[in-house]
Each structure stands twice: as C-alpha cells, then as structure tokens.
Design an enzyme around this catalytic site. Structure first.
Site, PDB file in Angstrom:
ATOM      1  CG  ASP C 186      44.157  -9.131  25.121  1.00  0.00           C
ATOM      2  OD1 ASP C 186      45.025  -9.334  25.967  1.00  0.00           O
ATOM      3  OD2 ASP C 186      43.508 -10.024  24.549  1.00  0.00           O
ATOM      4  CG  ASN C 194      45.605 -19.700  19.017  1.00  0.00           C
ATOM      5  OD1 ASN C 194      45.929 -19.463  17.853  1.00  0.00           O
ATOM      6  ND2 ASN C 194      46.147 -19.100  20.057  1.00  0.00           N
ATOM      7  CG  ASP C 203      51.159 -17.857  14.877  1.00  0.00           C
ATOM      8  OD1 ASP C 203      50.804 -17.445  16.002  1.00  0.00           O
ATOM      9  OD2 ASP C 203      52.012 -18.748  14.707  1.00  0.00           O
ATOM     10  CD  GLU C 229      46.114 -13.213  24.167  1.00  0.00           C
ATOM     11  OE1 GLU C 229      47.290 -13.646  24.277  1.00  0.00           O
ATOM     12  OE2 GLU C 229      45.182 -13.561  24.897  1.00  0.00           O
TER      13      GLU C 229
END
Lengths: 121, 203, 322
Positions: C186, C194, C203, C229
């Site tokens: 993860d 983000n 991304d 993720e």
C-alpha cells in the site's frame, strides 16, 4: 394359365411400383408379402412361379429368404429388386440363386427385357 | 407431430429415402473404392423443439461436430440438412477420402465429408421426384470448442418440423456412423406432402 | 461457351470468376473476371493444364475435390475461412487491406456437354471484405480481452483478473506441493499526497512506482492493482524468506528515489505485508489474502515504509479483533 407371382417388399409403394411395372400381357396371379417371414409362409404353402424380392426388410431380410429357398429346395424364380445396388451385393444374391437383379426405382423396360429373357412372357 | 403425414405418405417417403440411400451408397462405394454396407435408415418426424433433447445424450461430449447445408429445389422443396457425428468417426473416414492433416484443416475435412454425404443422398432423393437441388456451402456450426446442444437449439428454432433420418454408414474395414437431420419449414412440408400424394396416386 | 445474347454477356460481366476444366484438368473456359485478375488470355491457355497455367494452386487437394465432383456428380465447396484462396489473385481493395490476395468462396459443380462429356465448373466469389472484417473483429476482440485484464492507469492486472490468477496459482501450488507467497502493499499516506499535489500528482506516483516494481519481478509473478493505492503480487514457487527479500527490494526501490511531477519532487514509500500459503481447501486463496492483509496492517501500525511477514500466532489476534 396365370402364373402365381409373389411381390415381397416392406413398402406398399414399392409393391405397387413393381405391380405397375409388369406388362399387361403378363398373365399373373399376384400375391404380396411385407416381410421375409410372410413370404416364406406363402412359399411353403403354395406353388409360386416367380418372386420379386426386396433385400432390406424387417423380420427376415431378402438374403434370409434366398437362403431358406435354397435350403428347402423350393422351386421358384427369384428376381431381386433392391435399393442396395452395389456390385458386391449383386454377386452375393446371384450366388444364392437369384435370376436377376434390378435396382430401385424399377425401370419397366428393364423388367420386360428380363422377363422375356427367361421366357416368362 | 407424426400425424401430419398419413401412413401412405410416410411409407412413400421411407421408400424414396431407402432408394436415395442405395444410390448414395453405390456412388460412395465407387468413389471410396470400398464396399459400403447399407442399413435401412430409420426416419422419424419430430417437432423441431424436441431435437436438442434427442441429441444431447449422444453428442454431449466435446468431441462431436455438427455441419449444416441448405438445399433448395423446384416446387417449394427446401430445407436445411444437418450432419452430426463424433469426431473420431470423422477421422476414420477422412483417411479413406485421402486427407492428410498437412493439406487440410480439420474444419475443411468436416465440411467436405458432410457435403459429400448430404449432396449424394439428397441428389438421389431429388432424382426420384424429378427435381433438382442446389446447395449452399456447408458450414460447421459447432465443433470441439462449441456446445453442440446450444448450436442445435439455435438452429432448430427456425424450423417447424424436422425429418430425422438416422444414417449409418459402415464401410468394409472401417465403421462410420453419423446422423442426418433434414430440417424443413412448414410450407415446404406441405409442398412435399403434395409431391408424395402425386407419387402415391401414380401407382 | 457463351454464344447467346443473354447468358454470354452476363457471364463476361459477372463480378465473380468462372472456370471450366475437362476431366483431364484442361482449361475449357475462363470468364473475363478471371482473365483480367490473373492476366491470362483464354485464347492462349485454352487446352492447357489448369496446374500449368495456375502453378500455385494446391494440386493434390484440387484433384481430389474435382474427382468427387465428377464421381459423385454433386457439388463441392471451399470457404475462405478454411482456405483463404484456391487461385492466387490480387484483389481490388485499397493497399491498406492486410491481406495480399483475394479471399475466395469457391463452388465446384458437375457439367455435361450435349455429347455427354463431363466437366467441372468452378465459381470463384471474392470474399475479401468478409476476410478483412473478420480480421478487424479478431484484433478488436484481442484488444478487448487485454483491456478486460489490465488496469487502465497503471497497466498492471486489474483486481478481477488478478484474483482469478491467484486462485489458479494457489490450486497449482497445492497440487504440485510447491511454495507460494503473496505480497500486499500500500502506498503510504496516499490521501495526503493527493491533497498536496492533486489527483494527477497521486496518479503519476502510482504509475512510476508500479513501473519500478514491475522491473523487479519475474515473468511468472502476477502483479495486480487490488484497490485504489493497494497492490498485490503473487510470487510463484517462492517460500516466505525469498518473498521477504523481494518485498524489501521493492520497498527500497520506491523510497530510495523521489518521483518527479512537474517541478515537484515527490518522496513516497510503501508498506508491505507478506504471507506464504499454508492452508488447504477451496478458500485457501482468501485465507492467504487475509493473512497478507493482516501483515500489511501491522507494517502500517509499526511506522510504515517497512516489510512485515505474517506469522501463525497472529491468527488468534485476528480472530479477537474481528
């Protein structure tokens, strides 16, 4: 005097076709059988001069009838009329004593030639 | 469904089919140079919805094939001929036909065998009723990767009536069995009945 | 051959090939379509052997086909689906078309002349359009299958396909008694990342880290995106110790180098949970995921950017917390 004739075929249409192919000049007393066993019963109980015999039939097939005729020493002419027209089959029925082999559908002219050849008309 | 044909019509059709089988066997025997044992083909008229169930058990294995070919004649005679067989049977006859796996694919072989069986048989039938048939190219509707039953269901639903002709070809040193189904649409059945009646009347 | 006003001109203008040979395969007739496409003149080739004029045709195959037409007096067929062409002819499609030669459907028919002499007539229909469509269809189906397996953003396997592979590999490992390990990892603090750089920033980190991880894997490993993720890697024929080694290399590959996004340099890390398959039964793959997930949870809890492997004693803990 009329010749007693037996037409043996499991198909009604085929029996009718044979009957219709016989020339009018042919004086015959016609009996019918729809399988080999019926044919043998008739052949053993009365004098039959000529048999038109199909090969593929239920109960007893044409080969079986030919074998029984030979074994019982029954005195009659047999003309095989069959849909199975391979040369091997023709040879086999001739060996079993059949006079001639006609393939279906019956051609009346051919039938007349054969009947004349054996002096039946 | 059996009631749609009278006993006389049925007898007439059976005889026509027997003779057609004989003509086809003779041609095949000459072509393959071997004796073909002729068995009386059993005919049966079945409602087309019953077909998949009838064949499911026999052809449910993955090794079965199903090839279809349309036929069309004069006087409204038309339908679809289907040949069903086990693939190992097909391999046996393919050797006789002179195929080797290099020059032809399995599919090509299947369509050829089916086409030969179908057209020789139907030509023999047409000959007796003074008809002439033309054929569409054969198509493999199912082979090892597809489900035969599903393909049959998809095909059978287009037709009202099917004439099932069980054909069994036995060659002298090979045995080859297959089933042939003639699927005939409703109005063509009427046309065929008229033809049968005409033949019955003739005699 | 074509001496009446109706059939003659039609035969000559037909957009299909018509060829007739006698029993010795000598050419009797070719219509204009065939003459033009093959650049031969009927007057020059009439009476010559078909196999001499069209040297490329599969001779043994065609002889057998024609023999069946003549012997059985019934038609024979050839479809482009099984044999693309019988006679090599150019087609009239644009040069972009992928097939070089005309795809053909052929029908071979028995013919007689008034004296009873036998011939074979071959009709050749141009099926190039169908052939080209079929090829397009196949390419499209292949692409579709590919896109059904792959995650659009990272190009690793999507969850559904990855889980299918995990299940199959678990069954295989059980059958052949081979070790199998699973890594679940993860991206640490993804939400924060983000918020700071926007979703495009997040991304681009995912894209870059998956590329780095992939470079460290073997062809036989299955790498998939498990969630937003979260990622999973199935390591075939690998016991726990080997799996931990791989996990540590992956962990380092991510944290050792920042990802460049526009003018930013984004530092990131991952936490990895490792587990080796040790259960049997139908649900073994689910148990394995649970165990790796548990180890991943512990890796997060113990401060992130690390590898933790699952040990059997933790089952009790898992049961308790559920």
């Amino acid at each position: 005097m009329a010749l007693p004739v037996l037409i043996c075929d499991d198909s009604l249409l085929a029996r009718k076709q044979v009957r219709k192919s016989l020339p009018e000049s042919f004086d015959a007393d016609i009996l019918t059988a729809s399988n080999g066993l019926e044919a043998l019963t008739i052949l053993r109980s009365q004098e039959i001069g000529l048999v038109f015999l199909d090969l593929t039939m239920p109960e007893l097939d044409g080969i079986g009838v030919l074998e029984a005729i030979k074994q019982d020493g029954l005195d009659c002419f047999v003309i095989v009329i069959s849909a199975d027209i391979q040369p091997e089959m023709q040879k086999r029925v001739t060996e079993l004593g059949a006079l001639a082999f006609i393939h279906k559908p019956v051609n009346p002219e051919k039938l007349i030639v054969i009947l004349k050849h054996y002096g039946l008309i | 469904m059996n009631t749609v044909f009278s006993e006389e019509q049925r007898d007439c059709l059976q005889e026509l089919i027997n003779v057609a089988m004989g003509l086809a066997s003779d041609k095949l025997a000459r072509f393959l140079n071997t004796f073909v044992h002729l068995q009386v083909p059993a005919i049966e008229l079945v409602n087309s919805t019953q077909i998949p169930a009838q064949f499911e058990a026999q052809y449910s294995s993955a090794e079965a094939a199903f090839v279809s070919q349309g036929f069309l004649g004069n006087g409204g005679v038309r339908g679809e001929a289907i040949v069903l067989y086990q693939l190992d049977n097909a391999h046996r006859i393919s050797a006789l036909l002179g195929y080797d796996t290099d020059s032809a694919s399995e599919l090509e072989m299947l369509t050829d065998i089916s086409s030969i069986l179908t057209t020789t048989f139907l030509n023999g039938l047409a000959e007796q009723i003074d008809n002439q048939l033309s054929y569409s190219a054969p198509r493999v509707l199912s082979s090892r990767q597809n489900n035969v039953t599903q393909a049959l269901i998809d095909t059978a639903c287009h037709w009202e009536l099917a004439l099932k002709v069980d054909i069994s070809y036995q060659l002298i040193d090979h045995s080859f069995n297959c089933d042939m189904l003639l699927l005939i649409p409703g109005e063509a059945v009427l046309n065929i009945q008229q033809i049968l009646d005409r033949i019955v009347e003739e005699y | 051959m074509s001496n009446d006003w109706l059939t003659g001109p039609i035969l000559e203008q037909l957009n299909s090939g018509v060829l007739v040979v006698d029993e010795d395969f000598q050419l009797v007739y070719l219509n204009s379509f065939l003459q033009r496409h093959s650049s031969v003149q009927l007057t020059e080739v009439k009476g010559k052997s078909l196999f001499q004029v069209f040297a490329d045709v599969p001779e043994a195959w065609l002889r057998r086909k024609f023999a069946s037409v003549l012997e059985l007096q019934s038609p024979s067929f050839s479809s482009w689906e099984q044999r693309q062409y019988v006679i090599k002819l150019p087609h009239l499609r644009p040069v972009t078309s992928s097939s070089q030669y005309m795809a053909q459907n052929c029908t071979m028919l028995p013919l007689h002349d008034p004296t009873g002499r036998r011939y074979v007539c071959m009709l050749i229909e141009d099926a190039t359009d169908a052939f080209v469509y079929q090829q397009h269809l196949q390419t499209t189906l292949q692409k579709l299958e590919q896109s059904n397996r792959v995650d659009g953003l990272t190009q690793v396997l999507n969850r559904r396909y990855w889980e299918e592979q995990l299940k199959l590999e678990v069954q295989r490992a059980q059958r052949y008694r081979q070790p199998l390990s699973l890594l679940l990892f993860d991206l640490d603090k993804f939400k924060q990342l983000n918020d700071q750089y926007g979703h495009l920033g997040g991304d681009s980190v995912l894209i870059e880290l998956t590329a780095r991880v992939r470079a460290l894997l073997r062809d036989t490993d299955w790498f998939g995106r498990y969630g937003g993720e979260e990622f999973g890697i199935v390591l075939t024929n690998t016991a726990l110790a080997g799996a931990v080694e791989v996990a540590e290399r992956i962990c380092l590959a991510v944290s050792s180098k920042a990802v460049t996004f526009h003018e930013h340099s984004i530092q990131s890390s991952i936490s990895v949970g490792v587990a080796q398959l040790d259960t049997t039964g139908d649900r073994a793959h689910e148990v394995l995921i649970g165990q790796a997930d548990m180890a991943l949870y512990n890796a997060k809890k113990e401060g992130r950017n690390r590898v933790i492997s699952y040990s059997a004693g933790e089952t009790a803990f898992m049961v308790k917390t559920v």
